[in-house]
Design an enzyme around this catalytic site. Structure first.
Site, short mmCIF file in Angstrom:
data_model
loop_
_atom_site.label_atom_id
_atom_site.label_comp_id
_atom_site.label_asym_id
_atom_site.label_seq_id
_atom_site.Cartn_x
_atom_site.Cartn_y
_atom_site.Cartn_z
N GLY A 1 58.15 60.87 16.29
CA GLY A 1 56.76 60.46 16.09
C GLY A 1 55.96 61.49 15.31
O GLY A 1 55.44 62.46 15.90
N THR B 1 54.58 60.57 11.46
CA THR B 1 53.73 59.90 10.48
C THR B 1 52.65 59.04 11.14
O THR B 1 52.91 58.35 12.13
CB THR B 1 54.58 59.02 9.55
OG1 THR B 1 55.60 59.82 8.96
CG2 THR B 1 53.73 58.40 8.46
N GLU C 1 68.04 68.01 7.89
CA GLU C 1 67.76 66.58 7.72
C GLU C 1 67.88 66.17 6.26
O GLU C 1 68.42 65.11 5.95
CB GLU C 1 66.36 66.26 8.25
CG GLU C 1 66.03 64.79 8.24
CD GLU C 1 64.75 64.48 7.48
OE1 GLU C 1 64.16 63.45 7.76
OE2 GLU C 1 64.38 65.26 6.59
#
Length: 400
Positions: A136, A138, A258
């Site tokens: 969580g 954006t 990532e």
């Protein structure tokens, strides 16, 4: 190993393997993917379903726990090995987007969580008993300007009270836990705009239906995106990761891994497209000759192949630097950009090669073409990567 710094080599030397490194892992991934043919993904896309069976197979194989240390039940593999897993999944025509976050979101917990927190959650994540694959960050009104997010977490005794909203939070409906970034100190009360943000582990199972609401978000691709709403949601203070107010840097700390993993998926996508385009161009006969004999068909496919190979080298370089604990921010970002663009160009070339059949769902090209467009925008826009390179690599003035 795909990349090592050898004892008998110069201390600054980092070796990068060429070709199909980690062959055993690649072969195992291919065997799993063979059980999930294109019909499986086509049907899921049509009903916007979640690939539960595929996720279960990856979980049971141990691949989703690749980066978790052995002491917590994980496979304890290097980043390059995890990169290979995702590349092969996508090269086989499958998709890891439903579960790839299970691989890397836990990195914030692993690097910055307390010993108690790691013992509490990591074994369950490694075994698949717990799914931590919702992130969580954006918000609808701030987008990429993360420091201005409006979700607030206010401490009251031994709990934080959270209010706000997140958007494009993928997999929240299929996750037990969520990693949440919220502001604990108002923006106008911090010295630097990156201060005052904190990271929490939210137990979705406890809060959903009470103070947490999750709504599916219809989109062009079947990535199980959602909107998430927090209404006086209580989070135990023990779920705060690291120190209050330092969450932004904790999140940044995990972005290089990532970027590399996401780039690897794009490499796999690109290889799948080039394979499909090459095969179809050789078999499709128009005007009494295979269309692959025409340079107008050959050249875009050949160029896409060249771009994929170049991007693959940057992915390997970034993973090697990461594995050697060296700064890899520039390489990870460049790998992400180059791989995303290479996959998109391969997708475009494949649609052009298939012509009208490229739009027919039974060929799977249009579905994967839609999916290949996403990495140019999310989770980071290529424009932001270019701005990063301009500032941090080329020394140009800050753009934002």
């Amino acid at each position: 190993m795909s990349a090592v710094s050898e004892d008998n080599a110069d201390p600054g030397t980092i070796l990068v393997a060429l070709g199909e490194d980690y062959p055993e892992i690649r072969a195992s991934v291919r065997r799993i993917c063979a059980g999930f043919p294109m019909e499986y993904w086509r049907e899921l896309d049509a009903r916007e379903g979640y690939p539960l069976e595929f996720v279960r197979a990856l979980t049971e194989s141990g691949f989703l726990s690749a980066l978790i240390p052995a002491e917590y039940g994980g496979a304890d593999l290097p980043l390059r090995a995890a990169s290979v897993i995702l590349e092969e999944i996508h090269a086989c025509g499958c998709s890891a987007t439903a579960c790839h976050a299970q691989m890397y979101i836990m990195g914030t917990l692993l690097r910055h969580g307390s010993v108690e927190q790691k013992k509490r959650w990591l074994p369950g994540i490694a075994s698949g008993e717990l799914r931590l694959q919702a992130f969580g960050v954006t918000e609808p009104s701030t987008g990429s300007d993360t420091t201005k997010l409006k979700t607030r977490a206010v401490r009251r005794g031994d709990r934080y009270i959270v209010n706000g909203q997140k958007v494009w939070t993928s997999r929240a409906l299929h996750s037990d836990l969520m990693l949440l970034l919220a502001r604990t100190t108002a923006l106008d009360q911090v010295r630097r705009k990156t201060d005052g943000l904190s990271v929490f582990v939210v137990d979705i199972r406890e809060a959903r239906g009470k103070s947490l609401e999750i709504r599916p978000l219809k989109a062009m691709v079947n990535h199980n995106a959602t909107e998430v709403f927090f209404d006086d949601m209580e989070v135990p203070a023990g779920n705060l990761i690291g120190e209050e107010g330092k969450g932004f840097r904790y999140i940044l700390d995990g972005l290089n891994a990532e970027r590399v993993l996401a780039a690897s998926e794009s490499i796999g996508d690109g290889r799948w497209f080039v394979g499909k385009a090459t095969s179809y161009a050789a078999d499709r006969v128009v005007f009494d000759r295979p269309i692959g004999q025409n340079q107008g068909i050959q050249f875009p496919i050949a160029r896409a192949h060249c771009e994929i190979e170049a991007a693959d080298m940057m992915v390997r370089r970034a993973a090697a630097l990461f594995g050697a604990n060296r700064d890899c921010g520039a390489e990870a970002n460049m790998a992400r950009l180059l791989a995303a663009e290479a996959a998109w160009h391969a997708a475009e070339a494949t649609v052009q090669t298939y012509g009208g059949f490229g739009f027919a769902r039974e060929y799977d090209i249009e579905r994967r073409w839609r999916e290949a467009r996403v990495p140019l925008v999310a989770p980071i826009s290529v424009n932001l990567i270019l701005a990063y390179v301009a500032q941090h690599v080329l020394g140009m003035p800050r753009a934002y």
